[in-house]
Write a protein that holds these residues in place. Sequence first.
Motif, mmCIF file in Angstrom:
data_model
loop_
_atom_site.group_PDB
_atom_site.id
_atom_site.type_symbol
_atom_site.label_atom_id
_atom_site.label_comp_id
_atom_site.label_asym_id
_atom_site.label_seq_id
_atom_site.Cartn_x
_atom_site.Cartn_y
_atom_site.Cartn_z
ATOM 1 N N LEU A 1 -7.486 12.664 -0.380
ATOM 2 C CA LEU A 1 -8.361 12.370 -1.518
ATOM 3 C C LEU A 1 -7.548 11.948 -2.740
ATOM 4 C CD1 LEU A 1 -11.028 15.236 -1.291
ATOM 5 C CD2 LEU A 1 -11.319 12.809 -0.726
ATOM 6 N N LYS A 2 -6.465 12.645 -3.004
ATOM 7 C CA LYS A 2 -5.605 12.286 -4.136
ATOM 8 C C LYS A 2 -4.973 10.917 -3.925
ATOM 9 C CE LYS A 2 -4.374 17.042 -5.363
ATOM 10 N NZ LYS A 2 -3.262 18.040 -5.469
ATOM 11 N N MET A 3 -4.562 10.670 -2.719
ATOM 12 C CA MET A 3 -3.906 9.415 -2.382
ATOM 13 C C MET A 3 -4.857 8.230 -2.566
ATOM 14 S SD MET A 3 -2.239 8.495 1.317
ATOM 15 C CE MET A 3 -1.980 6.786 1.836
ATOM 16 N N CYS B 1 0.828 -1.209 0.000
ATOM 17 C CA CYS B 1 0.000 0.000 0.000
ATOM 18 C C CYS B 1 0.863 1.261 0.000
ATOM 19 C CB CYS B 1 -0.898 0.027 1.230
ATOM 20 S SG CYS B 1 -2.079 -1.335 1.330
ATOM 21 N N ASN B 2 0.265 2.347 -0.467
ATOM 22 C CA ASN B 2 0.854 3.668 -0.269
ATOM 23 C C ASN B 2 0.509 4.090 1.156
ATOM 24 O OD1 ASN B 2 1.769 3.976 -3.001
ATOM 25 N ND2 ASN B 2 -0.361 4.346 -3.589
ATOM 26 N N LEU B 3 1.541 4.234 1.987
ATOM 27 C CA LEU B 3 1.342 4.427 3.415
ATOM 28 C C LEU B 3 1.499 5.885 3.818
ATOM 29 C CD1 LEU B 3 3.544 1.381 4.289
ATOM 30 C CD2 LEU B 3 1.099 1.478 4.750
ATOM 31 N N ALA B 4 0.628 6.330 4.711
ATOM 32 C CA ALA B 4 0.706 7.706 5.196
ATOM 33 C C ALA B 4 0.149 7.780 6.607
ATOM 34 C CB ALA B 4 -0.070 8.661 4.289
ATOM 35 N N PHE C 1 -14.955 6.189 -1.087
ATOM 36 C CA PHE C 1 -14.206 5.175 -1.821
ATOM 37 C C PHE C 1 -14.677 3.754 -1.536
ATOM 38 C CE2 PHE C 1 -11.378 8.873 -1.489
ATOM 39 C CZ PHE C 1 -11.083 9.074 -2.831
ATOM 40 N N GLY C 2 -15.726 3.602 -0.720
ATOM 41 C CA GLY C 2 -16.275 2.291 -0.455
ATOM 42 C C GLY C 2 -15.312 1.362 0.267
ATOM 43 N N ILE C 3 -14.559 1.904 1.235
ATOM 44 C CA ILE C 3 -13.526 1.132 1.926
ATOM 45 C C ILE C 3 -13.833 1.047 3.422
ATOM 46 C CG2 ILE C 3 -11.737 1.670 0.239
ATOM 47 C CD1 ILE C 3 -10.738 3.867 2.105
ATOM 48 N N ASP C 4 -13.115 0.159 4.090
ATOM 49 C CA ASP C 4 -13.317 -0.050 5.527
ATOM 50 C C ASP C 4 -12.454 0.888 6.357
ATOM 51 O OD1 ASP C 4 -15.088 -2.149 5.115
ATOM 52 O OD2 ASP C 4 -13.512 -3.682 5.182
ATOM 53 N N LEU D 1 -3.327 3.388 2.385
ATOM 54 C CA LEU D 1 -3.540 3.026 3.781
ATOM 55 C C LEU D 1 -2.980 4.149 4.651
ATOM 56 C CD1 LEU D 1 -4.521 0.899 5.804
ATOM 57 C CD2 LEU D 1 -2.260 -0.165 5.685
ATOM 58 N N ALA D 2 -3.865 4.923 5.235
ATOM 59 C CA ALA D 2 -3.459 6.052 6.078
ATOM 60 C C ALA D 2 -3.940 5.826 7.500
ATOM 61 C CB ALA D 2 -4.035 7.366 5.533
ATOM 62 N N GLY D 3 -3.116 6.259 8.444
ATOM 63 C CA GLY D 3 -3.484 6.162 9.851
ATOM 64 C C GLY D 3 -3.971 7.488 10.387
ATOM 65 N N ILE D 4 -5.128 7.486 11.036
ATOM 66 C CA ILE D 4 -5.736 8.708 11.553
ATOM 67 C C ILE D 4 -6.076 8.515 13.026
ATOM 68 C CG2 ILE D 4 -7.644 10.336 11.328
ATOM 69 C CD1 ILE D 4 -7.934 9.466 8.413
#
Length: 302
Positions: A181-183, A141-144, A227-230, A190-193
């Motif tokens: 949004l771009k990511m 994944c592209n991680l952020a 984006f229809g994601i979990d 996969l971003a951590g918030i």
Amino acid sequence: MNVLTKSLEAIVNFFGFILAKIPHRCFLYAVDFFAWIMRILDKRRFKDAMTNLGIVYGDKISQEDKKIIIKRCYRNFSFILLEGIRVVYLPRAKYKSRFEIIDEHYILDSLAKNGSAVFMGGHFGYWEAMATILPERYRQCNLASLGRLTDYQAINKLIISRREYWGVKLIDKKGAFKHLLKMYAKGNALAGILVDQHMSRNEGIEVDFFGKEVTHTTVASILSRRFGIDIVPVFIDFNTDYSKFQIKFYPPIKTKNTENYESDIYEATQSQAKLTEQVISANPSSWFWFHKRWKARYSHLY
């Protein structure tokens, strides 16, 4: 400024190297000493934490018990700071061996199904490990990770360099949404918030948290819906002496996509707040009680 940046980086790296080489027992001495210094010099955090504990527990727990929780909170904070300084110098195999992972299938199933997901966590336990131990497991994944940068370039450089060391892109919370949004539009994201901080009313919505209204970020909910994601919750707790850590994943939260946008976002956001409340209730001493979490409605108490 360049000289200041290099000097600060050299000092931090020096102490980080030393802290990584000393026995764990000696490292704990450093943690306790730094926590003691903070308790003496930073009385404001003590007052904010006591206010938060009063809001949540009232008279259900004694003042002495509240002080014990706050003392542990200072120690946890000291550990987070010093571990962050030394972690790049710890042997990776030894570092990874300190973690136990529970119910990882939740994130693996979500990624297999959708390609992308959102990590939802809070300032609980060893939260920084979301950006150290987890990235290596999901390199497809592209991680952020979202983080708040400071007004000081020298400190920001250190924060960013530590994230990049583990292959994670740091996105400043200020203006983060357009970058996310771009990511996610590119896929495999996969971003951590971290969702447990106070924010202004124009940045989030109000939800119930420990029976009181608080403002809560809607970023994870919006990304899930669009984006229809979990949204996959993950919390990382530690043992008493910070020698072992438990990474626990929870069942995904997915924002509905109905004609009622506001209701969809509220329901998913409230679910995040409720789960965070449950995690904190199970082990209050691991939460970061220093944030002014209820400031939006109860600013006069702070």
